[in-house]
Design a protein around this motif. Structure first.
Motif, PDB file in Angstrom:
ATOM      1  N   HIS A 288       0.821  -1.215   0.000  1.00 46.63           N
ATOM      2  CA  HIS A 288       0.000   0.000   0.000  1.00 46.63           C
ATOM      3  C   HIS A 288       0.854   1.264   0.000  1.00 46.63           C
ATOM      4  CE1 HIS A 288      -4.176  -1.406   0.179  1.00 46.63           C
ATOM      5  NE2 HIS A 288      -3.603  -2.516   0.617  1.00 46.63           N
TER       6      HIS A 288
ATOM      7  N   HIS B 255       0.474   3.907  -2.902  1.00 47.08           N
ATOM      8  CA  HIS B 255      -0.313   5.092  -2.548  1.00 47.08           C
ATOM      9  C   HIS B 255       0.434   6.102  -1.689  1.00 47.08           C
ATOM     10  CE1 HIS B 255      -3.602   2.738  -4.157  1.00 47.08           C
ATOM     11  NE2 HIS B 255      -3.311   1.771  -3.309  1.00 47.08           N
TER      12      HIS B 255
ATOM     13  N   THR C 148      -2.424   5.870   2.214  1.00 46.59           N
ATOM     14  CA  THR C 148      -2.611   4.539   2.798  1.00 46.59           C
ATOM     15  C   THR C 148      -3.352   4.656   4.123  1.00 46.59           C
ATOM     16  OG1 THR C 148      -0.618   3.671   1.753  1.00 46.59           O
ATOM     17  CG2 THR C 148      -1.393   2.514   3.710  1.00 46.59           C
ATOM     18  N   THR C 149      -4.329   3.783   4.310  1.00 46.44           N
ATOM     19  CA  THR C 149      -5.057   3.750   5.583  1.00 46.44           C
ATOM     20  C   THR C 149      -4.804   2.421   6.280  1.00 46.44           C
ATOM     21  OG1 THR C 149      -7.053   2.765   4.642  1.00 46.44           O
ATOM     22  CG2 THR C 149      -6.896   5.194   4.608  1.00 46.44           C
TER      23      THR C 149
ATOM     24  N   ASP D 264      -7.122   0.710   7.604  1.00 44.70           N
ATOM     25  CA  ASP D 264      -8.211  -0.170   7.159  1.00 44.70           C
ATOM     26  C   ASP D 264      -7.832  -0.921   5.881  1.00 44.70           C
ATOM     27  OD1 ASP D 264      -9.888   0.411   9.266  1.00 44.70           O
ATOM     28  OD2 ASP D 264     -10.934   2.018   8.199  1.00 44.70           O
ATOM     29  N   SER D 265      -7.209  -0.222   4.928  1.00 42.55           N
ATOM     30  CA  SER D 265      -6.830  -0.897   3.686  1.00 42.55           C
ATOM     31  C   SER D 265      -5.768  -1.964   3.938  1.00 42.55           C
ATOM     32  CB  SER D 265      -6.353   0.119   2.635  1.00 42.55           C
ATOM     33  OG  SER D 265      -5.170   0.773   3.064  1.00 42.55           O
TER      34      SER D 265
ATOM     35  N   CYS E  21      -5.441  -3.617   6.797  1.00 42.93           N
ATOM     36  CA  CYS E  21      -6.147  -4.716   7.481  1.00 42.93           C
ATOM     37  C   CYS E  21      -6.857  -5.614   6.474  1.00 42.93           C
ATOM     38  CB  CYS E  21      -7.179  -4.163   8.465  1.00 42.93           C
ATOM     39  SG  CYS E  21      -6.467  -3.384   9.905  1.00 42.93           S
ATOM     40  N   ARG E  22      -7.546  -5.007   5.523  1.00 46.43           N
ATOM     41  CA  ARG E  22      -8.261  -5.805   4.511  1.00 46.43           C
ATOM     42  C   ARG E  22      -7.297  -6.678   3.718  1.00 46.43           C
ATOM     43  NH1 ARG E  22     -11.154  -1.106   4.062  1.00 46.43           N
ATOM     44  NH2 ARG E  22     -10.033  -0.420   2.204  1.00 46.43           N
ATOM     45  N   GLU E  23      -6.191  -6.083   3.283  1.00 46.24           N
ATOM     46  CA  GLU E  23      -5.234  -6.855   2.490  1.00 46.24           C
ATOM     47  C   GLU E  23      -4.594  -7.975   3.297  1.00 46.24           C
ATOM     48  OE1 GLU E  23      -1.506  -6.661  -0.466  1.00 46.24           O
ATOM     49  OE2 GLU E  23      -3.051  -5.130  -0.486  1.00 46.24           O
TER      50      GLU E  23
END
Length: 193
Positions: free
Chosen positions: A21, A25, A30-31, A33-34, A36-38
């Motif tokens: 990320h 980005h 980058t967050t 949350d993103s 965590c999802r990945e």
């Protein structure tokens, strides 16, 4: 799997997901949350391992610069600094093309997160080799070592940007780095190799 092994595995997944990320980005884009999802983990798992996004970015920089240090490790002095420079440049370029962790570390450092300047002592090593090449007469007379460093860093930044663009498509970077490097080296060397 034991708790400790799971924790080590989760931390590694988080660092790699964060690297992907941050590479694509940047820090601001980058967050958590993103990531965590990945990584397929909860925000609680992230905060267990890293107290903040900045701490996670620091881990990415630390691991990525560690890889760069290993790649840039000087071999035995050959008395041919431009050959040594070529070897280091091509190893680092390959890592930038193939490893999101390395690219992310470089991007984060460029954005001001982590050490100043190019990570992994790469800049200092390039300067040392350029100065040695100037002292032996291998560097073109009209090229200052500091200028050679800037040229090398621009080539590396181009390699990283090209690889970053290619990564989401799943394909290899399109540039032939070795061909580009030898074209650049022709302009740096007193006698083109």
């Amino acid at each position: 799997m034991k708790k400790r092994e799971r924790a080590v595995c989760t931390r590694a997944k988080l660092v790699l997901a964060a690297a992907r990320h941050f590479d694509q980005h940047g820090y601001d884009g980058t967050t958590l949350d993103s990531i965590c999802r990945e990584a397929n983990v909860t925000l609680g798992a992230v905060t267990f391992h890293f107290r903040s996004k900045a701490a996670l970015a620091s881990a990415v920089v630390e691991e990525g610069t560690g890889e760069l240090r290993g790649l840039g490790a000087a071999g035995p002095a050959t008395g041919r600094p431009l050959h040594e420079l070529t070897s280091v440049v091509l190893r680092v370029a390959t890592a930038l093309q193939t490893t999101a962790l390395t690219r992310a570390a470089v991007r984060l450092v460029e954005e001001g997160h982590g050490c100043s300047g190019w990570p992994g002592d790469f800049r200092a090593q390039v300067l040392r080799l350029a100065e040695e090449a100037a002292a032996t007469g291998d560097l073109a007379a009209d090229v200052r070592p500091a200028t050679a460093v800037h040229v090398v860093l621009h080539v590396m930044e181009g390699v990283a940007a090209n690889a970053r663009r290619a990564a989401p498509r799943g394909g290899p970077p399109v540039a032939d780095v070795e061909e580009i490097w030898y074209a650049v080296l022709g302009g740096l060397a007193a006698d083109a190799p």
